[in-house]
Design a protein around this motif. Structure first.
Motif, PDB file in Angstrom:
ATOM      1  N   PHE A   5       0.871  -1.164   0.000  1.00 44.75           N
ATOM      2  CA  PHE A   5       0.000   0.000   0.000  1.00 44.75           C
ATOM      3  C   PHE A   5       0.914   1.221   0.000  1.00 44.75           C
ATOM      4  O   PHE A   5       1.462   1.603   1.038  1.00 44.75           O
ATOM      5  N   ILE A   6       1.120   1.806  -1.169  1.00 44.25           N
ATOM      6  CA  ILE A   6       2.069   2.904  -1.318  1.00 44.25           C
ATOM      7  C   ILE A   6       1.315   4.221  -1.159  1.00 44.25           C
ATOM      8  O   ILE A   6       0.415   4.538  -1.934  1.00 44.25           O
ATOM      9  N   ILE A   7       1.697   4.972  -0.146  1.00 42.44           N
ATOM     10  CA  ILE A   7       0.960   6.167   0.262  1.00 42.44           C
ATOM     11  C   ILE A   7       1.786   7.411  -0.029  1.00 42.44           C
ATOM     12  O   ILE A   7       2.954   7.503   0.381  1.00 42.44           O
ATOM     13  N   ARG A   8       1.194   8.351  -0.749  1.00 43.46           N
ATOM     14  CA  ARG A   8       1.838   9.665  -0.855  1.00 43.46           C
ATOM     15  C   ARG A   8       1.505  10.458   0.403  1.00 43.46           C
ATOM     16  O   ARG A   8       0.370  10.426   0.896  1.00 43.46           O
ATOM     17  N   HIS A   9       2.483  11.175   0.935  1.00 47.46           N
ATOM     18  CA  HIS A   9       2.274  11.979   2.138  1.00 47.46           C
ATOM     19  C   HIS A   9       1.179  13.030   1.926  1.00 47.46           C
ATOM     20  O   HIS A   9       0.794  13.338   0.790  1.00 47.46           O
ATOM     21  N   SER A  56      12.251  11.665   5.034  1.00 50.61           N
ATOM     22  CA  SER A  56      11.846  13.072   5.032  1.00 50.61           C
ATOM     23  C   SER A  56      10.776  13.309   6.097  1.00 50.61           C
ATOM     24  O   SER A  56       9.840  12.507   6.225  1.00 50.61           O
ATOM     25  N   PRO A  57      10.887  14.396   6.859  1.00 49.55           N
ATOM     26  CA  PRO A  57       9.933  14.637   7.954  1.00 49.55           C
ATOM     27  C   PRO A  57       8.480  14.627   7.536  1.00 49.55           C
ATOM     28  O   PRO A  57       7.615  14.152   8.286  1.00 49.55           O
ATOM     29  N   ARG A  58       8.168  15.128   6.346  1.00 48.21           N
ATOM     30  CA  ARG A  58       6.767  15.159   5.930  1.00 48.21           C
ATOM     31  C   ARG A  58       6.189  13.753   5.783  1.00 48.21           C
ATOM     32  O   ARG A  58       5.013  13.523   6.074  1.00 48.21           O
ATOM     33  N   ALA A  59       7.013  12.814   5.331  1.00 50.53           N
ATOM     34  CA  ALA A  59       6.567  11.423   5.215  1.00 50.53           C
ATOM     35  C   ALA A  59       6.548  10.745   6.579  1.00 50.53           C
ATOM     36  O   ALA A  59       5.612   9.997   6.900  1.00 50.53           O
ATOM     37  N   SER A  79      16.234   5.375   0.923  1.00 51.08           N
ATOM     38  CA  SER A  79      15.930   4.950  -0.447  1.00 51.08           C
ATOM     39  C   SER A  79      14.486   5.242  -0.844  1.00 51.08           C
ATOM     40  O   SER A  79      14.138   5.157  -2.029  1.00 51.08           O
ATOM     41  N   LEU A  80      13.644   5.605   0.115  1.00 49.07           N
ATOM     42  CA  LEU A  80      12.244   5.934  -0.159  1.00 49.07           C
ATOM     43  C   LEU A  80      12.018   7.446  -0.249  1.00 49.07           C
ATOM     44  O   LEU A  80      10.884   7.895  -0.365  1.00 49.07           O
ATOM     45  N   LYS A  81      13.120   8.233  -0.214  1.00 49.13           N
ATOM     46  CA  LYS A  81      12.993   9.686  -0.346  1.00 49.13           C
ATOM     47  C   LYS A  81      12.567  10.069  -1.762  1.00 49.13           C
ATOM     48  O   LYS A  81      12.701   9.292  -2.705  1.00 49.13           O
ATOM     49  N   THR A 142       5.658   7.516   1.052  1.00 46.34           N
ATOM     50  CA  THR A 142       6.711   8.095   0.227  1.00 46.34           C
ATOM     51  C   THR A 142       6.181   9.326  -0.523  1.00 46.34           C
ATOM     52  O   THR A 142       5.342  10.049   0.016  1.00 46.34           O
ATOM     53  N   HIS A 143       6.639   9.561  -1.750  1.00 48.06           N
ATOM     54  CA  HIS A 143       6.460  10.859  -2.410  1.00 48.06           C
ATOM     55  C   HIS A 143       5.912  10.722  -3.830  1.00 48.06           C
ATOM     56  O   HIS A 143       6.145   9.718  -4.511  1.00 48.06           O
ATOM     57  N   GLY A 144       5.254  11.791  -4.288  1.00 46.65           N
ATOM     58  CA  GLY A 144       4.541  11.766  -5.547  1.00 46.65           C
ATOM     59  C   GLY A 144       5.395  11.491  -6.769  1.00 46.65           C
ATOM     60  O   GLY A 144       5.064  10.635  -7.596  1.00 46.65           O
ATOM     61  N   HIS A 145       6.500  12.224  -6.930  1.00 46.30           N
ATOM     62  CA  HIS A 145       7.306  12.044  -8.136  1.00 46.30           C
ATOM     63  C   HIS A 145       7.980  10.681  -8.141  1.00 46.30           C
ATOM     64  O   HIS A 145       8.125  10.050  -9.191  1.00 46.30           O
TER      65      HIS A 145
END
Length: 202
Positions: A5-9, A56-59, A79-81, A142-145
């Protein structure tokens, strides 16, 4: 089979201001915190064996909210940044990309990261996780891009995605991937219904 389940912050200050945010960071907005609270509620019936997060703090903030009612430690991995934008970090999107098109190859020319490198570090980490949890549900915050680089290997619409269509991977969306026999398969594209079904107030 591992189910990711890959979640964007959640939405951040730089997201709101439309500024590039890769390895730099900005805090979640009130809306972003509300999005994550609703998502955590929406996922409450999913039994996760592990919660992984970008460093990253936001994640990490979002991962902590997801873990708050579960007896799980957060496993933070660099590695998930997000994709690194180099000298473009913090720039306004409109200034960095006046034609509204993110780079198709990456940001090495700005002392950042090329997209293939970013994709491969993400894939390798997911494979390591699957080896440890071969028959489990795993959350990855993790992150959108970075998510987009992975989806680009499944779908041309994401490979050609521009800033104008970034809402295809909205904050606190969930992308579900399966991993079995050394192969990833896409189960669901980024989906916000996990958080919109919650009755929690903003």
């Amino acid at each position: 089979m591992t189910t990711f389940f890959i979640i964007r912050h959640g939405k951040t200050l730089f997201n709101e201001k439309e500024r590039l945010q890769g390895w730099c960071d900005s805090p979640l907005t009130d809306e972003g915190c509300a999005q994550m609270r609703r998502l955590s509620e929406g996922l409450k019936d999913i039994e996760f064996s592990a919660i992984y997060s970008s460093t990253s703090p936001r994640a990490l903030t979002c991962a902590s909210m997801l873990a708050s009612d579960r007896s799980l430690d957060i496993r933070a991995r660099e590695s998930l940044k997000e994709v690194g934008y180099g000298s473009l970090e913090g720039e306004y999107l409109a200034d960095a990309f006046p034609e509204g098109q993110l780079s198709k190859v990456g940001y090495a020319q700005f002392n950042g990261e090329d997209l293939y490198t970013a994709q491969q570090r993400f894939v390798r980490e997911m494979q390591h996780i699957a080896e440890e949890f071969p028959d489990d549900n795993v959350a990855v915050v993790t992150h959108g891009h970075l998510i987009k680089t992975l989806l680009g290997s499944f779908s041309q619409q994401f490979a050609a995605e521009t800033i104008k269509s970034a809402d295809q991977i909205p904050p606190c969306s969930v992308t579900v991937l399966k991993y079995e026999n050394n192969r990833f398969t896409l189960d669901t594209l980024p989906d916000i219904t996990w958080r919109t079904s919650s009755d929690l107030s903003k």
